[in-house]
Design a protein around this motif. Structure first.
Motif, short mmCIF file in Angstrom:
data_model
loop_
_atom_site.label_atom_id
_atom_site.label_comp_id
_atom_site.label_asym_id
_atom_site.label_seq_id
_atom_site.Cartn_x
_atom_site.Cartn_y
_atom_site.Cartn_z
N ARG A 390 -13.33 -44.03 1.06
CA ARG A 390 -13.96 -44.48 2.29
C ARG A 390 -14.87 -45.66 1.96
NH1 ARG A 390 -14.82 -40.70 -0.94
NH2 ARG A 390 -14.50 -38.97 0.52
N THR A 406 -25.55 -40.87 1.31
CA THR A 406 -24.59 -40.04 2.03
C THR A 406 -25.25 -38.75 2.47
OG1 THR A 406 -22.38 -39.08 1.94
CG2 THR A 406 -23.74 -38.80 -0.01
N ASN A 407 -24.53 -37.98 3.26
CA ASN A 407 -25.00 -36.70 3.76
C ASN A 407 -24.56 -35.59 2.82
OD1 ASN A 407 -24.81 -34.16 5.39
ND2 ASN A 407 -25.58 -35.51 7.00
N SER A 410 -21.22 -33.93 3.76
CA SER A 410 -20.01 -34.73 3.93
C SER A 410 -18.96 -34.35 2.90
CB SER A 410 -20.34 -36.22 3.79
OG SER A 410 -20.74 -36.51 2.46
N ALA A 464 -28.52 -41.07 12.36
CA ALA A 464 -27.95 -40.54 11.13
C ALA A 464 -28.04 -39.02 11.08
CB ALA A 464 -28.68 -41.14 9.93
N SER A 467 -25.44 -37.52 13.59
CA SER A 467 -24.04 -37.67 13.16
C SER A 467 -23.81 -36.87 11.88
CB SER A 467 -23.72 -39.15 12.92
OG SER A 467 -23.95 -39.91 14.08
N LYS A 468 -23.32 -35.68 12.02
CA LYS A 468 -23.04 -34.82 10.87
C LYS A 468 -21.67 -35.20 10.31
CE LYS A 468 -25.87 -30.97 12.54
NZ LYS A 468 -26.46 -31.77 13.63
N GLN A 469 -21.69 -35.85 9.17
CA GLN A 469 -20.46 -36.41 8.60
C GLN A 469 -19.43 -35.32 8.29
OE1 GLN A 469 -21.34 -38.93 5.26
NE2 GLN A 469 -22.90 -40.09 6.35
N SER A 470 -18.18 -35.69 8.45
CA SER A 470 -17.03 -34.84 8.10
C SER A 470 -16.98 -33.54 8.90
CB SER A 470 -17.04 -34.51 6.60
OG SER A 470 -17.06 -35.69 5.83
N TRP A 507 -30.20 -35.19 3.47
CA TRP A 507 -29.94 -36.56 3.07
C TRP A 507 -30.23 -36.73 1.60
CZ3 TRP A 507 -27.36 -39.64 6.14
CH2 TRP A 507 -27.33 -39.32 7.50
#
Length: 514
Positions: A390, A406-407, A410, A464, A467-470, A507
């Motif tokens: 990515r 990154t989270n 994720s 951020a 928006s909870k990644q994945s 985070w």
């Protein structure tokens, strides 16, 4: 804290795109400050087999590629072309087009030269979008006596500055100062003006692009000499296609010359342009256009005109003056090629430390005004060994490594937790240069993570966290609602940390040792 890769085994591979489209890597081994270099200095077109990286160059089996590509997102593809569907774009009658011009040059205060400059620039940008000067350099603009001819003169000037080699055929010059000025501008650039008699009988031998700027939507009647003959020369180019000879592409401005403004090529024996650049809005005859490239140019239609004539026009991308109408033509992917011309790199110019070399090249990318030079592809693999990549943004680099954010929840974070090894790939298209970094990944301190998080704008912090990644999102409305709630919770402006939101640190910053 994740373990770090032994410093002695770190590598950074720098690959260049050569004119023969082969990759030439330079392998750096910072442990002893020695650089493994090719046996000789090289320029942008030199090939070498020294120190190739098998893991990077080994192709993926075709079955794997087919499996990966077999389930594309049709919904995203439909969304991308929805506004460009020709059936959803408005088309103007001749009377409507004339009325819009009167309004633009009347109550709205546009001058003829303003509109002509915008139109000519739109045409030049459309041509540059499809026909690159590396392959289609020689341009002939055939200009008529009216505004359409003026558009062609302006386009020729812009094409010159875009790197093309334009010539102009302007047999019936208009004596008005506006047109005389356009001629003077082209003459100052040493753009040649060719008479009809000077033109070769076979235009395909001397030109790669023919710009048809003879007649616009206000033309009535039958073309008279010498334009009738010029139109027939363009029509005759179809014979070259049938004999498989290379034929120059034809670009018509607003209306293919000789066509009826509303009914198109009535007799079926008119010009068959490869590209049509409609101006303001496409005219009705554009519905009969069957060429592969239809663009709309002239980014100047105000809302008052759009509302009055109920115009549905596609949005222009970014700062572009042109936008494609309809789906792009099908392309043979295997035939896509570029001739790369890269600056030379000599042994004595290579820094001993790969980090120093990276920083030097990163500065080059910034100086070249490349878009987001800190964008990089991050590749990870989990317990199952399946890689995933990515794009992320580089946020720092020093002797210890490369930093990004990154989270914790994720996919890439889970991958790195299971397998703390990753690779980065920087690609700077404008410089024909790419850099690959491989190594282990470890967390940095919570203090550094918090410092970065609070350095972000407040809206970016809230966005951020929301928006909870994945993860699967029920809908856009959920994100908007959560964002609004957090915005109200921290409306007093107090500093906060992610722990105050959901009771845990979500985070982090990851540091990749090269």
């Amino acid at each position: 804290m994740w373990s770090s890769l032994a410093r002695k085994s770190r590598t950074m591979t720098c690959l260049f795109l050569a004119t023969h489209q082969s990759s030439l890597p330079l392998i750096f081994n910072p442990s002893n400050s020695n650089v493994h270099k090719p046996s000789r200095s090289f320029h942008h077109n030199t090939l070498s087999n020294n120190k190739l990286s098998p893991a990077f160059l080994t192709p993926i089996p075709s079955l794997s590629i087919r499996a990966f590509c077999s389930n594309p997102s049709a919904k995203m593809a439909d969304r991308a072309v929805q506004i460009q569907n020709p059936d959803s774009v408005s088309y103007l009658k001749q009377r409507e087009a004339a009325e819009i011009d009167e309004i633009l040059m009347g109550p709205l205060g546009f001058s003829v030269d303003q509109l002509m400059e915008l139109a000519g620039l739109s045409v030049a940008e459309s041509i540059a979008e499809v026909y690159k000067p590396s392959e289609y350099k020689r341009v002939l603009a055939i200009c008529g006596p009216g505004n359409n001819g003026g558009d062609g003169l302006v386009a020729a000037r812009h094409l010159y500055h875009f790197g093309y080699k334009p010539s102009v055929c302007y047999p019936k010059r208009t004596p008005k100062p506006l047109y005389s000025g356009l001629v003077t501008q082209l003459e100052s650039l040493s753009v040649p003006f060719l008479s009809v008699e000077d033109l070769p009988l076979d235009l395909s031998k001397d030109f790669d692009i023919l710009v048809d700027a003879m007649f616009g939507f206000s033309f009535h009647g039958t073309p008279r000499p010498p334009f009738d003959d010029l139109i027939q020369r363009l029509v005759s180019l179809r014979d070259h296609d049938q004999t498989h000879q290379k034929s120059p592409v034809i670009v018509s401005i607003d209306i293919p010359s000789g066509w009826h403004v509303e009914e198109g090529d009535i007799g079926g024996e008119g010009i068959k342009p490869d590209m049509l650049v409609s101006l303001t809005a496409p005219k009705l005859c554009a519905k009969k256009f069957c060429g592969p490239h239809h663009f709309l140019g002239g980014r100047f239609v105000p809302p008052s005109i759009a509302d009055k004539y109920k115009l549905c026009l596609p949005p222009y991308p970014g700062t572009s003056m042109c936008v494609r109408i309809g789906k792009p033509p099908k392309i043979d992917i295997s035939a896509l090629r570029e001739n790369y011309i890269s600056p030379e790199l000599l042994e004595e110019q290579v820094e001993a430390d790969p980090i120093d070399q990276f920083c030097k090249w990163f500065d080059d990318a910034v100086a070249a005004s490349l878009k987001e030079p800190n964008a990089m592809a991050l590749s990870t693999a989990g317990k199952d060994g399946k890689p995933s990549s990515r794009m992320v943004l580089l946020k720092g680099v020093d002797k210890d490594g490369f930093v990004w954010y990154t989270n914790y929840d994720s996919r890439k974070a889970h991958d790195l937790s299971d397998n703390p090894h990753a690779s980065l790939l920087f690609y700077w298209d404008g410089l024909n240069r790419q850099v690959r970094v491989e190594g282990s990944v470890q967390k940095v301190s919570d203090e550094e993570s918090e410092q970065y998080f609070h350095s972000r704008p407040r809206g970016s912090q809230i966005g951020a966290i929301v928006s909870k990644q994945s993860t699967v999102v029920p809908g856009r409305h959920v994100l908007h609602q959560q964002y609004k709630e957090l915005e109200e919770t921290f409306s007093d402006g107090l500093q906060y940390s992610p722990q105050e939101i959901n009771g845990q640190q979500v985070w982090k910053i990851e540091r990749l040792a090269p």
